[in-house]
Scaffold this motif. Sequence first.
Motif, PDB file in Angstrom:
ATOM      1  N   GLY A  24       0.788  -1.226   0.000  1.00 40.18           N
ATOM      2  CA  GLY A  24       0.000   0.000   0.000  1.00 40.18           C
ATOM      3  C   GLY A  24       0.817   1.271   0.000  1.00 40.18           C
ATOM      4  O   GLY A  24       0.551   2.199  -0.763  1.00 40.18           O
ATOM      5  N   GLU A  25       1.817   1.346   0.860  1.00 37.87           N
ATOM      6  CA  GLU A  25       2.609   2.573   0.971  1.00 37.87           C
ATOM      7  C   GLU A  25       3.351   2.899  -0.322  1.00 37.87           C
ATOM      8  O   GLU A  25       3.281   4.038  -0.802  1.00 37.87           O
ATOM      9  N   PRO A  26       4.077   1.926  -0.931  1.00 38.23           N
ATOM     10  CA  PRO A  26       4.717   2.250  -2.209  1.00 38.23           C
ATOM     11  C   PRO A  26       3.708   2.667  -3.282  1.00 38.23           C
ATOM     12  O   PRO A  26       3.990   3.545  -4.103  1.00 38.23           O
ATOM     13  N   GLY A  75      -0.195   8.617  -5.456  1.00 39.36           N
ATOM     14  CA  GLY A  75      -0.847   9.666  -4.687  1.00 39.36           C
ATOM     15  C   GLY A  75      -2.333   9.383  -4.506  1.00 39.36           C
ATOM     16  O   GLY A  75      -2.746   8.257  -4.252  1.00 39.36           O
ATOM     17  N   GLU A  76      -3.146  10.416  -4.665  1.00 38.44           N
ATOM     18  CA  GLU A  76      -4.596  10.315  -4.483  1.00 38.44           C
ATOM     19  C   GLU A  76      -5.240   9.302  -5.429  1.00 38.44           C
ATOM     20  O   GLU A  76      -6.277   8.731  -5.116  1.00 38.44           O
ATOM     21  N   LYS A  77      -4.628   9.091  -6.569  1.00 37.66           N
ATOM     22  CA  LYS A  77      -5.176   8.158  -7.554  1.00 37.66           C
ATOM     23  C   LYS A  77      -5.259   6.728  -6.999  1.00 37.66           C
ATOM     24  O   LYS A  77      -6.065   5.926  -7.455  1.00 37.66           O
ATOM     25  N   ALA A  78      -4.455   6.418  -5.989  1.00 36.79           N
ATOM     26  CA  ALA A  78      -4.428   5.085  -5.391  1.00 36.79           C
ATOM     27  C   ALA A  78      -5.571   4.862  -4.407  1.00 36.79           C
ATOM     28  O   ALA A  78      -5.873   3.732  -4.064  1.00 36.79           O
ATOM     29  N   HIS A  79      -6.200   5.937  -3.962  1.00 37.40           N
ATOM     30  CA  HIS A  79      -7.227   5.817  -2.911  1.00 37.40           C
ATOM     31  C   HIS A  79      -8.539   5.278  -3.446  1.00 37.40           C
ATOM     32  O   HIS A  79      -8.891   5.580  -4.582  1.00 37.40           O
TER      33      HIS A  79
END
Length: 115
Positions: A81-83, A89-93
């Motif tokens: 998750g962190e990488p 950025g926000e696109k991962a949420h």
Amino acid sequence: MKNKKQSVENYLEKCPVHPERIKWSADENGLVTLDIENTGVFNRIAQKLLKKPKVTHIHLDEIGSFVWPMIDGEKKIMDMGEPMEEHFGEKAHPTYERLAKFFQILDSYGFVEWK
């Protein structure tokens, strides 16, 4: 809702592994393609009668292509998750829900195994 959150958290504790039967490659843009060999009697019949391919190519999207190479049999899903957040950025949420769903889909098709 608690059960859904709990099941996502439990899923994130899993450690995925690439199945040996799945070959994969990344193009110059880093997009990953999984090559799935269609084996077995029914697949051979379909290949002959219906002109189905011997190998199916599964193209992962940008986020899936980022996550796939991190599958090493050592990292748990939650460690990815962190990488992913640092890169997208926000696109991962929502990051961890997205990771859990991605691996649930991979698991349902047999594209991932568990250590």
